[in-house]
Design a protein around this motif. Structure first.
Motif, PDB file in Angstrom:
ATOM      1  N   ASN A 184       0.797  -1.326  -0.092  1.00  0.00           N
ATOM      2  CA  ASN A 184       0.091  -0.039  -0.029  1.00  0.00           C
ATOM      3  C   ASN A 184       0.667   1.291   0.017  1.00  0.00           C
ATOM      4  O   ASN A 184       0.292   2.297  -0.071  1.00  0.00           O
ATOM      5  CB  ASN A 184      -0.982   0.069   1.017  1.00  0.00           C
ATOM      6  N   ASN A 185       2.308   0.878  -0.084  1.00  0.00           N
ATOM      7  CA  ASN A 185       2.948   2.411   0.038  1.00  0.00           C
ATOM      8  C   ASN A 185       4.218   2.087  -1.022  1.00  0.00           C
ATOM      9  O   ASN A 185       5.388   2.074  -0.828  1.00  0.00           O
ATOM     10  CB  ASN A 185       3.725   2.788   1.329  1.00  0.00           C
ATOM     11  N   PRO A 186       3.850   1.928  -2.450  1.00  0.00           N
ATOM     12  CA  PRO A 186       4.933   1.682  -3.332  1.00  0.00           C
ATOM     13  C   PRO A 186       5.916   2.679  -3.514  1.00  0.00           C
ATOM     14  O   PRO A 186       7.167   2.488  -3.820  1.00  0.00           O
ATOM     15  CB  PRO A 186       4.043   1.443  -4.561  1.00  0.00           C
ATOM     16  N   ARG A 187       5.718   3.913  -3.210  1.00  0.00           N
ATOM     17  CA  ARG A 187       6.750   4.916  -3.356  1.00  0.00           C
ATOM     18  C   ARG A 187       7.782   4.805  -2.179  1.00  0.00           C
ATOM     19  O   ARG A 187       8.787   5.436  -2.412  1.00  0.00           O
ATOM     20  CB  ARG A 187       5.838   6.430  -3.243  1.00  0.00           C
ATOM     21  N   ASP A 188       7.492   4.235  -0.946  1.00  0.00           N
ATOM     22  CA  ASP A 188       8.411   4.093   0.135  1.00  0.00           C
ATOM     23  C   ASP A 188       9.269   2.799  -0.124  1.00  0.00           C
ATOM     24  O   ASP A 188      10.225   2.395   0.633  1.00  0.00           O
ATOM     25  CB  ASP A 188       7.770   3.922   1.307  1.00  0.00           C
ATOM     26  N   ASN A 189       9.277   2.305  -1.029  1.00  0.00           N
ATOM     27  CA  ASN A 189       9.591   0.660  -1.445  1.00  0.00           C
ATOM     28  C   ASN A 189      11.162   0.681  -1.544  1.00  0.00           C
ATOM     29  O   ASN A 189      11.856   0.184  -0.807  1.00  0.00           O
ATOM     30  CB  ASN A 189       9.000   0.408  -2.798  1.00  0.00           C
ATOM     31  N   LYS A 190      11.698   1.669  -2.565  1.00  0.00           N
ATOM     32  CA  LYS A 190      13.164   1.512  -2.627  1.00  0.00           C
ATOM     33  C   LYS A 190      13.999   2.013  -1.266  1.00  0.00           C
ATOM     34  O   LYS A 190      14.902   1.475  -1.042  1.00  0.00           O
ATOM     35  CB  LYS A 190      13.608   2.384  -3.873  1.00  0.00           C
ATOM     36  N   ASN A 235      -2.590   4.503  -8.218  1.00  0.00           N
ATOM     37  CA  ASN A 235      -1.597   5.011  -7.306  1.00  0.00           C
ATOM     38  C   ASN A 235      -1.628   6.693  -7.369  1.00  0.00           C
ATOM     39  O   ASN A 235      -0.685   7.256  -6.718  1.00  0.00           O
ATOM     40  CB  ASN A 235      -0.237   4.348  -7.371  1.00  0.00           C
ATOM     41  N   GLY A 236      -2.548   7.444  -8.165  1.00  0.00           N
ATOM     42  CA  GLY A 236      -2.459   8.740  -8.076  1.00  0.00           C
ATOM     43  C   GLY A 236      -1.074   9.354  -8.688  1.00  0.00           C
ATOM     44  O   GLY A 236      -0.821  10.495  -8.259  1.00  0.00           O
ATOM     45  N   CYS A 237      -0.385   8.717  -9.656  1.00  0.00           N
ATOM     46  CA  CYS A 237       0.755   9.212 -10.247  1.00  0.00           C
ATOM     47  C   CYS A 237       0.387  10.480 -10.900  1.00  0.00           C
ATOM     48  O   CYS A 237      -0.559  10.479 -11.850  1.00  0.00           O
ATOM     49  CB  CYS A 237       1.229   8.318 -11.200  1.00  0.00           C
ATOM     50  N   ILE A 238       1.227  11.458 -10.983  1.00  0.00           N
ATOM     51  CA  ILE A 238       0.938  12.873 -11.375  1.00  0.00           C
ATOM     52  C   ILE A 238       1.309  12.909 -13.191  1.00  0.00           C
ATOM     53  O   ILE A 238       0.995  13.701 -13.828  1.00  0.00           O
ATOM     54  CB  ILE A 238       1.644  13.943 -10.833  1.00  0.00           C
ATOM     55  N   HIS A 239       1.922  11.795 -13.394  1.00  0.00           N
ATOM     56  CA  HIS A 239       2.608  11.807 -14.989  1.00  0.00           C
ATOM     57  C   HIS A 239       1.800  10.898 -15.662  1.00  0.00           C
ATOM     58  O   HIS A 239       2.014  10.871 -16.988  1.00  0.00           O
ATOM     59  CB  HIS A 239       4.044  11.181 -14.942  1.00  0.00           C
ATOM     60  N   THR A 240       0.669  10.171 -15.207  1.00  0.00           N
ATOM     61  CA  THR A 240       0.103   9.174 -15.938  1.00  0.00           C
ATOM     62  C   THR A 240      -1.090  10.011 -17.007  1.00  0.00           C
ATOM     63  O   THR A 240      -1.722  10.761 -16.430  1.00  0.00           O
ATOM     64  CB  THR A 240      -0.693   8.055 -15.019  1.00  0.00           C
ATOM     65  N   PRO A 241      -1.272   9.515 -18.095  1.00  0.00           N
ATOM     66  CA  PRO A 241      -2.234  10.060 -18.948  1.00  0.00           C
ATOM     67  C   PRO A 241      -3.668   9.438 -18.593  1.00  0.00           C
ATOM     68  O   PRO A 241      -3.735   8.671 -17.508  1.00  0.00           O
ATOM     69  CB  PRO A 241      -1.936   9.412 -20.341  1.00  0.00           C
ATOM     70  N   VAL A 289      10.222  12.820 -14.553  1.00  0.00           N
ATOM     71  CA  VAL A 289       9.143  11.820 -14.126  1.00  0.00           C
ATOM     72  C   VAL A 289       9.164  11.445 -12.926  1.00  0.00           C
ATOM     73  O   VAL A 289       9.058   9.941 -12.756  1.00  0.00           O
ATOM     74  CB  VAL A 289       8.595  10.800 -15.593  1.00  0.00           C
ATOM     75  N   PRO A 290       9.387  11.976 -11.700  1.00  0.00           N
ATOM     76  CA  PRO A 290      10.068  11.342 -10.645  1.00  0.00           C
ATOM     77  C   PRO A 290       8.967  10.579  -9.731  1.00  0.00           C
ATOM     78  O   PRO A 290       9.253   9.703  -9.079  1.00  0.00           O
ATOM     79  CB  PRO A 290      10.471  12.655  -9.554  1.00  0.00           C
ATOM     80  N   ASP A 291       7.582  10.781  -9.886  1.00  0.00           N
ATOM     81  CA  ASP A 291       6.586  10.150  -9.182  1.00  0.00           C
ATOM     82  C   ASP A 291       6.475   8.720 -10.006  1.00  0.00           C
ATOM     83  O   ASP A 291       6.288   7.942  -9.117  1.00  0.00           O
ATOM     84  CB  ASP A 291       5.477  10.924  -9.264  1.00  0.00           C
ATOM     85  N   ALA A 292       6.642   8.900 -11.195  1.00  0.00           N
ATOM     86  CA  ALA A 292       6.539   7.404 -11.636  1.00  0.00           C
ATOM     87  C   ALA A 292       7.676   6.457 -11.447  1.00  0.00           C
ATOM     88  O   ALA A 292       7.283   5.398 -11.011  1.00  0.00           O
ATOM     89  CB  ALA A 292       6.665   7.585 -13.411  1.00  0.00           C
ATOM     90  N   MET A 293       8.773   6.996 -11.353  1.00  0.00           N
ATOM     91  CA  MET A 293      10.059   6.331 -11.008  1.00  0.00           C
ATOM     92  C   MET A 293       9.970   5.976  -9.523  1.00  0.00           C
ATOM     93  O   MET A 293      10.113   4.614  -9.035  1.00  0.00           O
ATOM     94  CB  MET A 293      11.321   7.178 -11.012  1.00  0.00           C
ATOM     95  N   ARG A 294       9.232   6.679  -8.504  1.00  0.00           N
ATOM     96  CA  ARG A 294       9.247   6.360  -7.238  1.00  0.00           C
ATOM     97  C   ARG A 294       8.077   5.185  -6.897  1.00  0.00           C
ATOM     98  O   ARG A 294       8.188   4.336  -6.118  1.00  0.00           O
ATOM     99  CB  ARG A 294       8.646   7.480  -6.351  1.00  0.00           C
ATOM    100  N   LEU A 295       7.356   4.924  -7.952  1.00  0.00           N
ATOM    101  CA  LEU A 295       6.279   3.780  -8.054  1.00  0.00           C
ATOM    102  C   LEU A 295       6.874   2.785  -8.754  1.00  0.00           C
ATOM    103  O   LEU A 295       6.197   1.503  -8.968  1.00  0.00           O
ATOM    104  CB  LEU A 295       5.055   4.350  -8.680  1.00  0.00           C
ATOM    105  N   GLY A 296       8.360   2.748  -9.176  1.00  0.00           N
ATOM    106  CA  GLY A 296       8.859   1.839  -9.866  1.00  0.00           C
ATOM    107  C   GLY A 296       8.714   1.558 -11.311  1.00  0.00           C
ATOM    108  O   GLY A 296       9.081   0.618 -11.808  1.00  0.00           O
ATOM    109  N   VAL A 297       8.226   2.773 -11.839  1.00  0.00           N
ATOM    110  CA  VAL A 297       8.104   2.444 -13.493  1.00  0.00           C
ATOM    111  C   VAL A 297       9.264   3.477 -14.004  1.00  0.00           C
ATOM    112  O   VAL A 297       9.316   4.595 -13.551  1.00  0.00           O
ATOM    113  CB  VAL A 297       6.687   3.079 -13.752  1.00  0.00           C
ATOM    114  N   TYR A 298      10.019   3.002 -14.853  1.00  0.00           N
ATOM    115  CA  TYR A 298      11.104   3.629 -15.326  1.00  0.00           C
ATOM    116  C   TYR A 298      11.091   3.691 -16.838  1.00  0.00           C
ATOM    117  O   TYR A 298      10.789   2.689 -17.655  1.00  0.00           O
ATOM    118  CB  TYR A 298      12.508   2.857 -15.443  1.00  0.00           C
ATOM    119  N   ILE A 299      11.095   4.903 -17.466  1.00  0.00           N
ATOM    120  CA  ILE A 299      10.865   5.110 -18.969  1.00  0.00           C
ATOM    121  C   ILE A 299      12.184   4.814 -19.525  1.00  0.00           C
ATOM    122  O   ILE A 299      13.164   5.486 -19.238  1.00  0.00           O
ATOM    123  CB  ILE A 299      10.333   6.559 -19.199  1.00  0.00           C
TER     124      ILE A 299
END
Length: 389
Positions: free
Chosen positions: A44-50, A269-275, A317-327
């Motif tokens: 429930n806290n994927p941004r805190d994962n890394k 997960n409320g990412c600000i970068h998602t379409p 795109v730091p919010d996507a990265m914090r959620l584990g998605v890398y472009i």
């Protein structure tokens, strides 16, 4: 810094005075109730994962000790995820945690994989699917499929389009320009599709190297949508061979399926970068979006220096990265600076990597999302954690 990390806070509250963190982590996995709460906190806290994983892994004095804990963690984690999957009532219950679930697993569970809903302008879901069927029968789509089929054989392609002989076909830039211009001539002319006695304007957005078809749809009220669809017909023939072809196409790089799962994961997960992805349907292999309006983002810091993988993911795109998605596909056509909120939106997420250390893949349930861009920095860092024999 750690006070804001929910996962670290959870473990810290269980840690006894003067107890080594590594011991706390080992004991935590032995207690059924505590480990269940621990795993729920992680999911429930994927941004805190890394950040949490970095602290936890560094608490072990040897690599062998860390790997032993990781093996124990993976076992209880797999059991926990299997329970979540068993209890799930809809695909969103799973995708909000894992964008890399295999399509065949989700299809067996839910019969069809459908996420989101159809905007009112299209009427019912049945009406919308009929609308998509009309698009698939258009001359634009027929021409696209013919060109893609001929492209597989250079002699046949040259026979159909003699102008090919005048270019260096194996020069990527020249080949790309030729195909792009050909598709514009044969496929890009706008056409109307009638739905509920209203006319929708449809324009094929031609990309010669995409594994999916992309359309701009302008509704009668001038609202714009983007439709992404597979060019392959899997709906009507459901024998085992065709089913496997559909599944294999779904897990390839830049597919409609893998893109939609990543985008719904970010959205949930409320990412600000998602379409603004609105709807996905696996049987029809289509995804619908609200068109993002704004200026294309230029992937360069100045005229001489382009943003690299690390700079782009950490700064843009730091919010996507914090959620584990890398472009990986850092191309300016894939990003828009939104008029609504000024944030960079990822309008084509194809070839992205999903990697969060405390939510690893599970055999039989998840897959590694494809990447044909050649950049594989996440895997490179992963192998550094494996000792040479």
């Amino acid at each position: 810094m750690h006070k804001k990390n929910t996962i670290i806070k959870f473990v810290s509250e269980l840690q006894k005075e003067n107890e080594d963190l590594s011991k706390t982590l080992l004991n935590l996995l032995k207690d059924k109730n505590q480990r269940s709460a621990f795993l729920d906190t992680i999911l429930n806290n994927p941004r805190d994962n890394k950040q949490a994983y970095r602290l936890f892994s560094n608490s072990f004095k040897t690599l062998k000790a860390r790997h032993k804990w990781q093996e124990s963690y993976n076992k209880v984690y797999s059991e926990h995820v299997n329970k979540i999957f068993k209890d799930a009532k809809q695909p969103e219950d799973v995708i909000k945690f894992f964008p890399n679930f295999t399509p065949w697993t989700l299809e067996q569970k839910f019969s069809n994989i459908k996420l989101g809903s159809i905007p009112d302008i299209f009427g019912t879901e049945t009406n919308f699917l009929s609308f998509v069927s009309q698009i698939n029968k258009s001359s634009a789509v027929r021409n696209f499929k013919r060109i893609k089929k001929l492209e597989c054989s250079l002699p046949e392609f040259e026979k159909a389009f003699p102008a090919v002989k005048k270019i260096d076909w194996f020069n990527f830039s020249k080949r790309s320009d030729f195909l792009r211009n050909l598709l514009k001539v044969k496929c890009a002319k706008p056409f109307n599709v009638e739905l509920n006695k209203q006319k929708f304007k449809v324009t094929f957005l031609c990309n010669p190297f995409s594994s999916k078809m992309v359309f701009l749809i302008t509704a009668p009220n001038k609202e714009n949508f983007i439709l992404k669809a597979s060019p392959y017909a899997f709906l009507n023939v459901r024998n085992d061979r065709v089913r496997k072809e559909h599944e294999n196409m779904a897990i390839r790089a830049d597919s409609t399926y893998s893109d939609a799962m990543l985008e719904f994961y970010l959205k949930l997960n409320g990412c600000i970068h998602t379409p603004d992805i609105l709807y996905y349907n696996f049987k029809h292999e289509i995804a619908l979006y609200t068109q993002e309006t704004g200026k294309h983002f230029h992937v360069e810091e100045n005229k001489k220096k382009f943003l690299d993988f690390y700079s782009f993911n950490t700064k843009i795109v730091p919010d996507a990265m914090r959620l584990g998605v890398y472009i990986n596909d850092i191309n300016e056509g894939n990003f828009v600076v939104s008029e609504k909120d000024g944030q960079v939106k990822i309008i084509d997420i194809g070839h992205a990597t999903f990697a969060n250390p405390l939510t690893p893949g599970i055999p039989g349930l998840t897959f590694t999302i494809g990447n044909l861009c050649g950049q594989d920095y996440i895997s490179i860092y992963g192998v550094l954690d494996v000792e040479d024999v």
